[in-house]
Design an enzyme around this catalytic site. Structure first.
Site, PDB file in Angstrom:
ATOM      1  N   HIS A   1      20.943  18.621  24.623  1.00 53.07           N
ATOM      2  CA  HIS A   1      21.258  18.684  23.183  1.00 53.07           C
ATOM      3  C   HIS A   1      20.647  19.937  22.573  1.00 53.07           C
ATOM      4  CE1 HIS A   1      23.060  14.681  22.609  1.00 53.07           C
ATOM      5  NE2 HIS A   1      22.271  14.323  23.611  1.00 53.07           N
TER       6      HIS A   1
ATOM      7  N   GLU B   1      21.287  21.359  19.940  1.00 54.28           N
ATOM      8  CA  GLU B   1      21.181  21.292  18.469  1.00 54.28           C
ATOM      9  C   GLU B   1      19.771  20.963  17.997  1.00 54.28           C
ATOM     10  OE1 GLU B   1      22.935  19.234  20.403  1.00 54.28           O
ATOM     11  OE2 GLU B   1      22.861  17.145  19.713  1.00 54.28           O
TER      12      GLU B   1
ATOM     13  N   CYS C   1      26.396  17.133  25.698  1.00 54.41           N
ATOM     14  CA  CYS C   1      26.036  15.886  26.372  1.00 54.41           C
ATOM     15  C   CYS C   1      27.294  15.094  26.761  1.00 54.41           C
ATOM     16  CB  CYS C   1      25.071  15.088  25.514  1.00 54.41           C
ATOM     17  SG  CYS C   1      24.096  13.964  26.516  1.00 54.41           S
TER      18      CYS C   1
HETATM   19  N1  GLN Z   1      26.677   8.339  26.991  1.00 57.94           N
HETATM   20  C1  GLN Z   1      26.271   9.458  27.786  1.00 57.94           C
HETATM   21  C2  GLN Z   1      25.080   9.130  28.666  1.00 57.94           C
HETATM   22  O1  GLN Z   1      24.339   8.226  28.397  1.00 57.94           O
HETATM   23  C3  GLN Z   1      25.983  10.669  26.927  1.00 57.94           C
HETATM   24  C4  GLN Z   1      24.825  10.492  25.997  1.00 57.94           C
HETATM   25  C5  GLN Z   1      24.802  11.470  24.868  1.00 57.94           C
HETATM   26  O2  GLN Z   1      25.802  12.106  24.558  1.00 57.94           O
HETATM   27  N2  GLN Z   1      23.664  11.609  24.235  1.00 57.94           N
HETATM   28  O3  GLN Z   1      24.855   9.788  29.642  1.00 57.94           O
END
Ligand code: GLN
Length: 585
Positions: free
Chosen positions: A563, A565, A424
């Site tokens: 994600h 995970e 992410c």
């Molecule tokens: N801050 C980034 C976004 O909002 C990544 C978010 C995250 O890593 N869950 O796009």
């Protein structure tokens, strides 16, 4: 007739109530019952999404896009099945729907009162979760500890269910047995008081799970039984273990499953179990109930053996929440840690995980304030230390603290061909790094950090911008499962195909992963970045949103907008984590 188990906590929190509930669920599942788990968090927040991870731990995202408590992750991992939004409840959620119903005249002119309307709403939610999953047994974990003001209405709801269906509802208290160092023996009194406190809510626990650093001996079981009004055989010792996956095996050593089923009036094995309903995807043949537990205990045994070996793979996690100490961190990244472990064990190796504060890789003014890396030389020395790792993860995150350090670390990792996995934010920062240092776009950034930059290679989507402008933050990110189309000639494709024995999905090369972010890869820079060697290997099926980036010439350099995970399960590890670990061995 479905059965309901309530799991409550005594003495203090953080003694592993969630894992105890998940282990109970696992054991009953191996007996052929369809089990689901519900988590109740007594706080007012509608979801866990708006809370600081240091305060709350990980925000676990469900398939249907709810931002929930990390215990939902434990349930998914132990049961090897998805848990949906309907299985998660907070005080805020319960009150919000009661108030909305009142506004909609659904109470038909009645005076709407805290009791019975709040407990009734709680009961409806529990029953709806049962219906949705068609569960034979529903395990509901009530957050917090008995005696707290916050969870009283949830206990009241449970009591009301017990009164209506006496034989179908049971209570398990997970309690803590301290061993004061001055005394050196295990004390049962706090638990006796906790049971009495629960009694004052009209509830008698049917079983006690006694957590402690050591096992609970028989004389103490007898004593607790007498003072707490529970048969000694229903008092189970739950000492600390090295791996949480050992807990179901340990519980079963005391015939825990039989005892729970007896209280619920159910057979030791579900007679209607045909052996397919809970088939674990990794298993070649449809299991019998029995061999599911066997598979789990074989797995727990394998972990024990691997832990004894000196040969471990070393994984570094570069993030920002580290200044608060190990204790908090482990919780903030629980699913990432578990996914790394699952993948390592699958590759027949144990893993050592190091936390690396990204501010160690910063030396400019903005960073001086945190006092992490005083000068460039120290920073460079710190970077060199990254070479000791078999692989490095830059996980998800928000905001600007530590970001420049992460970008510097990614540059070093990329240039030194260390296996890299960006999750992410990690993927977004890898894109920025490439744009800055390979394409030479010096002010490349994400709109999250510098909206003034002329080169936001990560930018906000129009509809997200509107939400933020209206101050609408809660539950408004891109959340939950979205499909992703893979390019065939890529590390990701090979990983996913390898994991499912050569067949991806009926829809050809489409996978589905969970998301939680507001910002996206800016397509304006896509061609330039691809030409320079940063390949886009996964996109939304309409090719509009970039989901995966890779550097093919590196050993393993993969960044994913999602994600992964959240979908890793102990017996079914995530293909990208498996390949990441493998590439570093
Ligand atoms: N801050 C980034 C976004 O909002 C990544 C978010 C995250 O890593 N869950 O796009």
């Amino acid at each position: 007739m479905p059965k309901y188990i309530f799991v409550v906590g005594g003495v203090m929190s953080s003694v592993g109530k969630g894992v105890a509930a998940a282990s109970t669920a696992k054991i009953l599942q191996t007996r052929g019952y369809n089990v689901t788990c519900i988590k109740i968090d007594p706080y007012i927040n509608i979801d866990a999404g708006t809370m600081n991870p240091i305060e709350h731990g990980e925000v676990f995202v469900t398939e249907d896009g709810d931002e929930t408590d990390q215990d939902i992750g434990n349930y998914e991992r132990f049961l090897n099945q998805n848990i949906y939004s309907i299985n998660y409840m907070t005080t805020g959620r319960v009150y919000l729907s009661v108030i909305q119903k009142e506004r909609n005249l659904e109470y038909k002119g009645k005076c709407v009162e805290v009791v019975p309307h709040i407990p009734e709403e709680i009961i409806n939610r529990i029953k709806n979760a049962q219906i949705k999953s068609n569960a034979d047994i529903v395990i509901t974990e009530i957050g917090g500890t008995v005696g707290e003001y916050q969870n009283i209405l949830f206990l009241e709801a449970a009591r009301m269910m017990k009164i209506k269906n006496h034989n179908d509802v049971m209570f398990i208290m997970v309690s803590y047995m301290p061993i004061p160092s001055a005394v050196g023996e295990m004390k049962t009194k706090p638990t006796q008081f906790a049971v009495r406190t629960l009694n004052s809510s009209g509830i008698q626990p049917d079983m006690l799970l006694c957590r402690g650093s050591k096992s609970l001996d028989d004389p103490r079981k007898e004593k607790l039984g007498i003072f707490c009004n529970i048969a000694a055989e229903n008092i189970i010792s739950a000492p600390d273990v090295e791996s949480i996956y050992d807990i179901p095996v340990n519980f079963e050593k005391e015939n825990y499953g039989d005892k729970v089923l007896k209280i619920l009036g159910l057979d030791g094995y579900n007679p209607s179990f045909v052996g397919t309903r809970h088939t674990l995807p990794t298993m070649a043949n449809a299991p019998t109930a029995n061999n599911q537990m066997q598979e789990w205990s074989d797995f727990a045994e394998k972990i024990k053996k691997l832990k004894q070996s000196v040969n471990k793979t070393k994984i570094g996690i570069v993030g920002k929440y580290f200044a608060t100490g190990d204790f908090v961190l482990k919780d903030s990244y629980m699913s990432v840690i578990e996914a790394v472990k699952h993948a390592a064990w699958f590759n027949n190796v144990d893993v050592e995980i190091d936390w690396i504060n990204s501010e160690e890789f910063e030396y400019n003014d903005a960073v001086g304030a945190h006092g992490c890396a005083p000068d460039e030389e120290t920073m460079n020395n710190n970077l060199q230390k990254l070479k000791q790792y078999n692989g490095i993860i830059v996980p998800g995150g928000f905001g600007s603290r530590g970001v420049e350090g992460k970008i510097n670390a990614i540059k070093f990792i990329r240039e030194n061909n260390i296996p890299f996995f960006g999750l992410c934010y990690g993927m977004q920062l890898a894109t920025i790094e490439y744009a800055r240092n390979v394409l030479g776009i010096k002010d490349a950034n994400t709109e999250e950090i510098n909206p003034e930059s002329k080169n936001c290679v990560i930018h906000i989507m129009h509809e997200q911008k509107e939400k933020i402008e209206k101050g609408n933050f809660g539950g408004t990110m891109r959340l939950g499962a979205y499909p992703c189309l893979l390019k065939e000639d890529s590390i990701s494709y090979k990983s996913y195909v390898g994991a499912c024995h050569g067949k991806l999905s009926a829809e050809n090369n489409i996978i589905s992963e969970r998301h939680r972010h507001r910002y996206e890869f800016n397509n304006y820079y896509r061609e330039q970045l691809e030409d320079a060697g940063l390949k886009v290997t996964g996109t939304s099926p309409d090719n509009n949103l970039v989901e995966i980036i890779e550097i093919p010439k590196n050993k393993f350099f993969v960044g994913v907008q999602f994600h992964p995970e959240f979908k890793s399960r102990p017996l079914n590890p995530h293909p990208l984590f498996v390949e990441f670990i493998k590439s570093g061995l």
